[in-house]
Write an enzyme that holds these catalytic residues in place. Structure first.
Site, short mmCIF file in Angstrom:
data_model
loop_
_atom_site.label_atom_id
_atom_site.label_comp_id
_atom_site.label_asym_id
_atom_site.label_seq_id
_atom_site.Cartn_x
_atom_site.Cartn_y
_atom_site.Cartn_z
N GLU A 1 0.82 -1.20 0.00
CA GLU A 1 0.00 0.00 0.00
C GLU A 1 0.86 1.26 0.00
O GLU A 1 0.59 2.22 -0.73
CB GLU A 1 -0.93 0.00 1.22
CG GLU A 1 -1.90 -1.17 1.26
CD GLU A 1 -1.35 -2.39 1.98
OE1 GLU A 1 -2.15 -3.16 2.51
OE2 GLU A 1 -0.11 -2.57 2.01
N TRP B 1 25.34 -35.78 -11.94
CA TRP B 1 24.00 -35.23 -11.73
C TRP B 1 22.99 -36.15 -12.41
O TRP B 1 23.22 -36.56 -13.55
CB TRP B 1 23.90 -33.83 -12.29
CG TRP B 1 24.82 -32.86 -11.65
CD1 TRP B 1 26.01 -32.41 -12.12
CD2 TRP B 1 24.62 -32.22 -10.39
NE1 TRP B 1 26.57 -31.51 -11.24
CE2 TRP B 1 25.73 -31.38 -10.17
CE3 TRP B 1 23.62 -32.25 -9.42
CZ2 TRP B 1 25.87 -30.60 -9.02
CZ3 TRP B 1 23.75 -31.47 -8.29
CH2 TRP B 1 24.85 -30.66 -8.09
N ASP C 1 28.21 -34.69 1.24
CA ASP C 1 28.30 -33.84 0.05
C ASP C 1 28.97 -32.50 0.31
O ASP C 1 29.36 -31.82 -0.65
CB ASP C 1 26.89 -33.57 -0.52
CG ASP C 1 26.19 -34.85 -0.95
OD1 ASP C 1 26.89 -35.85 -1.21
OD2 ASP C 1 24.95 -34.85 -1.02
N SER D 1 21.73 -34.34 15.22
CA SER D 1 21.44 -34.80 16.58
C SER D 1 22.64 -34.69 17.51
O SER D 1 22.51 -34.29 18.67
CB SER D 1 20.95 -36.26 16.55
OG SER D 1 19.73 -36.36 15.85
N LEU E 1 16.30 -38.95 6.47
CA LEU E 1 15.60 -37.82 7.07
C LEU E 1 14.28 -37.57 6.35
O LEU E 1 13.26 -37.26 6.99
CB LEU E 1 16.49 -36.57 7.03
CG LEU E 1 15.92 -35.32 7.72
CD1 LEU E 1 15.55 -35.60 9.18
CD2 LEU E 1 16.90 -34.16 7.64
#
Length: 382
Positions: free
Chosen positions: A55, A180, A210, A232, A311
């Site tokens: 606005e 890849w 990685d 963890s 995960l």
């Protein structure tokens, strides 16, 4: 509203989309000012957090054009704010500018606003029109801001799990090789999805295997998403490349969630600029559900999950995933490799995770598939 009268609000929605990678953690909002004679006299969208809202940008645009705003109509995609946050209330700016009417696509789910903005405008004598909840523009505004609505309504971020895989579902070979599987276009496209998120999340396994940076490098962005590590035992090396990501006008924050309170490791990571949060759960693992609630308190709207199959499996098993962003490469990699998520085996089909396909889009030689977990987005239609 007739279709012609909706045109300025559609224009405001297009402007809001320009804030996709810019406004986090604020919602993506657009505003168009229309004079009594039907001319557009000002427009704008939300800037970076701490900067002007849509606005105010539209009012500034009108001033720059030399256009008076008294008696004009403001078309805004989201209810103007009525509280002091990083900036003053937008309602006050509209009132001070002499705006006569405000058309709003959808109400703000923020409990600090939630209808109070509309009430404040009406109390100032401004005519207010709010679209029905099922109007296509209202739904489009909520979809554009699905992470913001998730944080405000569910008090957790919108969790989007990203994966790149072969047609037979392999994300990495048995020796860990994965670079890849998909092509350059798909990798660049994946960075555009990182850019729109408030934070990117991965696990310590990915960090150690990685050594990624997990920043946005292959797409333009005015800011870097924050980085979240699930670690963890606080095994993140202080020499990890993730500490090097600095591209963008604002530095990203690094949050490391752990289940142990090793003081020496914690101090070393904090010395590198990380924020270490102890969030212990069962089995000496991080309590993922509690972590998401904590991230919401830290103003994370969309959480982009780029992790390994373990995960990912934990997120799916605990019912914490909202949407999948998948890139499929036209190749087969055979058995023995890693999949997207390890969370079975299931004993019956009733235990499956039901998904709803969204757009399927060719990206280079690959396919991008959006698949949403059934009913996870019910809150944006409520």
């Amino acid at each position: 509203m007739t279709k012609g009268r909706e045109a300025p609000l559609w224009r405001a929605h297009e402007l809001a989309q320009r804030a996709l990678t810019l406004s986090n953690p604020n919602p993506r909002v657009g505003c168009v000012l229309v004079a009594a004679d039907g001319r557009e006299i000002g427009s704008g969208h939300t800037q970076q957090a701490g900067g002007p809202h849509a606005e105010v940008m539209a009012l500034r645009d009108a001033a720059a054009r030399g256009e008076p705003t008294a008696g004009a109509t403001a078309h805004v995609t989201l209810e103007p704010c009525s509280h002091h946050g990083r900036t003053p209330p937008c309602c006050d700016a509209l009132v001070a500018a002499g705006i006569a009417r405000v058309v709003v696509a959808t109400a703000d789910p923020n409990p600090l606003v939630a209808g109070r903005g509309l009430e404040r405008l009406r109390a100032a004598g401004i005519a207010v029109e709010l679209l029905p909840k099922d109007h296509v523009l209202a739904l489009a505004t909520r979809e554009l801001n699905i992470g913001f609505f998730s944080r405000m309504v569910r008090e957790t971020p919108w969790v989007r799990m990203k994966g790149a895989m072969s047609l037979d579902g392999v994300t990495a070979l048995s020796n860990g090789a994965s670079q890849w599987i998909t092509g350059e276009a798909a990798r660049a496209d994946g960075h555009t999805w990182r850019a729109r998120a408030c934070a990117v999340l991965t696990g310590i396994g990915t960090v150690l295997e990685d050594d990624p940076m997990l920043d946005v490098r292959l797409a333009p962005t005015p800011r870097q998403p924050h980085l979240v590590i699930v670690d963890s035992r606080l095994d993140t090396p202080v020499t990890a490349r993730l500490f090097q990501a600095t591209a963008g006008s604002l530095p990203r924050r690094l949050f490391i969630y752990c289940a142990t309170g090793d003081a020496q490791r914690r101090a070393a990571l904090e010395a590198r600029g990380a924020t270490v949060i102890e969030m212990p759960g069962p089995g000496d693992k991080v309590d993922l559900a509690a972590m998401l609630r904590d991230l919401a308190r830290r103003e994370v709207n969309e959480l982009h999950l780029e992790a390994g199959h373990k995960l990912n499996g934990s997120f799916i098993r605990e019912g914490l995933v909202d949407e999948l962003l998948l890139y499929l490469a036209p190749q087969l990699l055979g058995s023995g490799g890693a999949g997207l998520a390890s969370w079975g085996p299931l004993q019956s089909l009733e235990q499956r995770l039901a998904l709803r396909f969204g757009p399927v889009t060719p990206v280079g030689d690959d396919l991008r598939i959006l698949a949403r977990v059934s009913q996870r987005d019910a809150f944006i239609a409520a």
